[in-house]
Every structure is written in C-alpha cells, then in structure tokens.
Design a protein around this motif. Structure first.
Motif, mmCIF file in Angstrom:
data_model
loop_
_atom_site.group_PDB
_atom_site.id
_atom_site.type_symbol
_atom_site.label_atom_id
_atom_site.label_comp_id
_atom_site.label_asym_id
_atom_site.label_seq_id
_atom_site.Cartn_x
_atom_site.Cartn_y
_atom_site.Cartn_z
ATOM 1 N N TRP A 6 0.837 -1.194 0.000
ATOM 2 C CA TRP A 6 0.000 0.000 0.000
ATOM 3 C C TRP A 6 0.876 1.251 0.000
ATOM 4 N N LEU A 7 0.446 2.273 -0.722
ATOM 5 C CA LEU A 7 0.998 3.619 -0.606
ATOM 6 C C LEU A 7 -0.152 4.503 -0.142
ATOM 7 N N ILE A 8 -0.036 5.037 1.072
ATOM 8 C CA ILE A 8 -1.126 5.788 1.695
ATOM 9 C C ILE A 8 -0.641 7.193 2.010
ATOM 10 N N THR A 9 -1.300 8.201 1.458
ATOM 11 C CA THR A 9 -0.951 9.589 1.782
ATOM 12 C C THR A 9 -1.703 10.021 3.044
ATOM 13 N N GLY A 10 -1.107 10.964 3.753
ATOM 14 C CA GLY A 10 -1.730 11.427 4.994
ATOM 15 C C GLY A 10 -1.855 10.308 6.007
ATOM 16 N N ALA A 11 -0.844 9.458 6.085
ATOM 17 C CA ALA A 11 -0.924 8.242 6.896
ATOM 18 C C ALA A 11 -0.648 8.471 8.380
ATOM 19 N N SER A 12 -0.377 9.694 8.770
ATOM 20 C CA SER A 12 -0.024 9.939 10.173
ATOM 21 C C SER A 12 -1.230 10.048 11.082
ATOM 22 N N SER A 13 -2.413 10.270 10.512
ATOM 23 C CA SER A 13 -3.594 10.463 11.360
ATOM 24 C C SER A 13 -4.862 10.138 10.583
ATOM 25 N N GLY A 14 -5.984 10.145 11.283
ATOM 26 C CA GLY A 14 -7.288 9.998 10.650
ATOM 27 C C GLY A 14 -7.465 8.708 9.888
ATOM 28 N N PHE A 15 -8.144 8.815 8.743
ATOM 29 C CA PHE A 15 -8.410 7.624 7.937
ATOM 30 C C PHE A 15 -7.114 6.996 7.419
ATOM 31 N N GLY A 16 -6.143 7.822 7.089
ATOM 32 C CA GLY A 16 -4.879 7.292 6.591
ATOM 33 C C GLY A 16 -4.201 6.411 7.626
ATOM 34 N N ARG A 17 -4.171 6.873 8.859
ATOM 35 C CA ARG A 17 -3.566 6.102 9.942
ATOM 36 C C ARG A 17 -4.365 4.817 10.194
ATOM 37 N N LEU A 19 -6.260 3.168 8.137
ATOM 38 C CA LEU A 19 -6.056 2.242 7.024
ATOM 39 C C LEU A 19 -4.679 1.595 7.093
ATOM 40 N N ALA A 20 -3.677 2.373 7.436
ATOM 41 C CA ALA A 20 -2.334 1.818 7.559
ATOM 42 C C ALA A 20 -2.300 0.727 8.622
ATOM 43 N N GLU A 21 -2.915 0.987 9.760
ATOM 44 C CA GLU A 21 -2.931 0.003 10.837
ATOM 45 C C GLU A 21 -3.707 -1.249 10.438
ATOM 46 N N ALA A 22 -4.832 -1.058 9.734
ATOM 47 C CA ALA A 22 -5.634 -2.204 9.309
ATOM 48 C C ALA A 22 -4.887 -3.048 8.290
ATOM 49 N N ALA A 23 -4.212 -2.391 7.351
ATOM 50 C CA ALA A 23 -3.457 -3.116 6.335
ATOM 51 C C ALA A 23 -2.298 -3.885 6.960
ATOM 52 N N LEU A 24 -1.606 -3.265 7.897
ATOM 53 C CA LEU A 24 -0.486 -3.929 8.558
ATOM 54 C C LEU A 24 -0.976 -5.111 9.395
ATOM 55 N N ALA A 25 -2.113 -4.931 10.063
ATOM 56 C CA ALA A 25 -2.680 -6.017 10.865
ATOM 57 C C ALA A 25 -3.073 -7.200 9.986
ATOM 58 N N ALA A 26 -3.413 -6.908 8.728
ATOM 59 C CA ALA A 26 -3.795 -7.966 7.784
ATOM 60 C C ALA A 26 -2.582 -8.641 7.152
ATOM 61 N N GLY A 27 -1.377 -8.181 7.513
ATOM 62 C CA GLY A 27 -0.173 -8.789 6.985
ATOM 63 C C GLY A 27 0.398 -8.102 5.767
ATOM 64 N N ASP A 28 -0.152 -6.938 5.403
ATOM 65 C CA ASP A 28 0.319 -6.217 4.226
ATOM 66 C C ASP A 28 1.483 -5.292 4.583
ATOM 67 N N THR A 29 2.053 -4.689 3.554
ATOM 68 C CA THR A 29 3.141 -3.726 3.703
ATOM 69 C C THR A 29 2.618 -2.333 3.394
ATOM 70 N N VAL A 30 3.055 -1.345 4.168
ATOM 71 C CA VAL A 30 2.556 0.018 4.002
ATOM 72 C C VAL A 30 3.700 1.006 3.849
ATOM 73 N N ALA A 31 3.679 1.740 2.744
ATOM 74 C CA ALA A 31 4.535 2.905 2.570
ATOM 75 C C ALA A 31 3.699 4.109 2.992
ATOM 76 N N ALA A 32 4.052 4.685 4.123
ATOM 77 C CA ALA A 32 3.272 5.774 4.708
ATOM 78 C C ALA A 32 3.800 7.105 4.196
ATOM 79 N N ALA A 33 3.057 7.716 3.281
ATOM 80 C CA ALA A 33 3.487 8.977 2.690
ATOM 81 C C ALA A 33 3.048 10.126 3.586
ATOM 82 N N VAL A 34 4.013 10.818 4.151
ATOM 83 C CA VAL A 34 3.745 11.895 5.101
ATOM 84 C C VAL A 34 4.730 13.032 4.868
ATOM 85 N N ARG A 35 4.356 14.209 5.291
ATOM 86 C CA ARG A 35 5.272 15.339 5.169
ATOM 87 C C ARG A 35 6.413 15.229 6.170
ATOM 88 N N LYS A 36 6.108 14.695 7.369
ATOM 89 C CA LYS A 36 7.119 14.564 8.417
ATOM 90 C C LYS A 36 7.255 13.087 8.793
#
Length: 280
Positions: A6-17, A19-36
């Motif tokens: 997965w490539l997820i923008t705005g992954a530091s909070s809200g829906f992005g965060r 989704l990142a947690e759900a994808a990782l819990a499912a065994g997937d890999t997440v590239a968290a696109a964030v400004r910081k």
C-alpha cells in the motif's frame, strides 16, 4: 489474498492512519506517505519489516515520481494507492479567495491525479491494482459554507468516475470513499481552516463554523470500523465505485439523490423540450 503493498498519503492520522494500521494487521506492507517522517515513527517501530515512511507533500508535483519510485525500488510494485491527504475549509463562496480555492484543489485533485498517473503504468502491466480516493459526503452534496471543499471533492469524484471506466479493462479498481462525520482530526481547530468571514455572511456562516468545530470528539463515525469497511470493499468480488461511510452519510446522500430525482422529474418536460422536434 496475498500480501499487498500500500501507498497511503496522509498516513499519520485519521483515515490514513486507520487504514495503515488495518493493512499492517492484515499482513500487508505500508509505505506511509507523510510530510514529516517522524509522525509515523511509532508505526514503523511496531512493524519494522512492513512499515516505512515516504517523505511527500502531496502538492509537491515534482516529488511525486521520486516518491513512487522509492516504493517500487523497495517492493517492486504498488497494489493499493490511497489518496487520503486533505483538510476542510469553511467560507462563503464569494469570500473564499482564488488562492485558497487553488491550493485546496491542488491538495484534493491535482495531487491525487499526479500520484494516480505515477502508479497506473505498473498496475496496468501487472493487470491488477486499486486506487482508493478519500472523498466525502461533501462530494455528493453541499451546503452553505463549504463551497470550496465540496468543489474539490465533486471534482475528485467526477475525475475518478471516468478513471474507473478507463482502467477497469486492465483489472484495476477505483473506490471512492464518502465518509460522513468521523472522529478523526478533521474538525480540530488548526486542522479545519477558515476563510475570512465578512459581515454580509457572518450570520449565516458562524453556525457552520461553530457547529463543525463543536462536533470534534462527538462524531458518530469510528475510523477503525471505516478502515475495515474499506478493506471489505476492496476484497469484494466486485468492488463498488462509491462507498458512503457512516449512517449520516447514507442518510444525507440518500436524501440528496431523492431531491435531485424529484427536481429532475418536475422539470422533465421543459428539459426534453430543448431538443429539435422529432424528424427535424
């Protein structure tokens, strides 16, 4: 379903965060696109083999190809792109400046379009993939005070609907997500932005401003359940084009569609009367 990247923008909070947690819990890999990158340090620490930050400001068009290339170099593919980064803007249409409207359009449409263009060649080559566009119930209906926000989300939805028809033959799904009010940081002061309100619109728009900020922390929607719903839609035999999320979104969108149908039927004869007479 095999593990996805997965490539997820705005992954530091809200829906992005969420989704990142759900994808990782499912065994997937997440590239968290964030400004910081530090904003997702805890996520990377929890999943050091499958979570990592990609520095990206979605409005930095020149940076997009390099950010996508970093993911491809590391994992060889991107299975799911989630265009999630964004914020709300409250203000009267007359008083919202051209710069404010352009900046929001860049964040909600031009940036996602740039990222989508960057990942599509690889998805087409593999014959599979998914583009998830975080829109809003405000992408299907609008009301006074959110003209700029709705304009950007309406634009994203129109662009994405055409995109879905174009890429479906290549095995690529497009999912437009339309949340209602959720307990993310969207309504927090400093996150939700405001145009200057003059005296002409103050009486009409102050309740909108206070209502949105006052709702923070009491929204009915659960971001964790929203992420689960998105994963369910992506795993379905036929992924829907649009997925409203939350009871308020379902009710408000249903009412807007019914109102539009009522108006269409009321003016149907006038509308049809704009054609040339039959046989001409």
């Amino acid at each position: 379903m095999s593990p996805r990247v997965w490539l997820i923008t705005g992954a530091s909070s809200g829906f992005g965060r969420a989704l990142a947690e759900a994808a990782l819990a499912a065994g997937d890999t997440v590239a968290a696109a964030v400004r910081k990158p530090d904003s997702v340090a805890d996520l990377v620490a929890a999943y050091p083999e499958r979570a990592w930050p990609v520095q990206l400001d979605v409005t930095d068009d020149a940076r997009v190809p390099a950010a996508v290339a970093e993911v491809l170099d590391r994992h060889g593919r991107i299975d799911v792109l989630v265009n999630n980064a964004g914020f709300g803007l409250v203000g009267a249409a007359e008083e919202t400046t051209a710069a404010e409207l352009r900046d929001l359009m860049h964040l909600h449409l031009f940036g996602p379009a740039e990222l989508t263009r960057a990942v599509l060649p690889g998805m087409r080559e593999r014959g599979t993939g998914a583009i998830v566009q975080l829109s809003s119930q405000g992408g299907r209906l609008s009301f006074g005070g959110i003209s700029a926000y709705s304009a950007t989300k309406f634009a994203l939805e129109g662009w994405s609907e055409a995109l879905a028809a174009e890429v479906k033959p290549f095995g690529i799904d497009v999912l437009i997500v339309e949340p209602g009010a959720f307990r993310t940081g969207f309504n927090k002061p400093g996150v939700l932005k405001f145009s200057e309100i003059g005296e002409v619109y103050r009486e009409a728009l102050e309740p909108v401003r206070s209502g949105l900020t006052g709702a923070d922390g009491g929204q009915p929607g659960d971001p964790v359940r929203a992420a689960e719903a998105i994963l369910t839609a992506l795993a379905a035999e036929e992924t829907p084009l649009r997925l409203p999320l939350g009871s308020d979104a379902v009710e408000n969108i249903s009412a807007a569609l019914e109102s539009a149908r009522t108006e269409l039927l009321k003016w149907e004869q006038v509308s049809r009367g704009a054609d040339f007479p039959a046989g001409e």
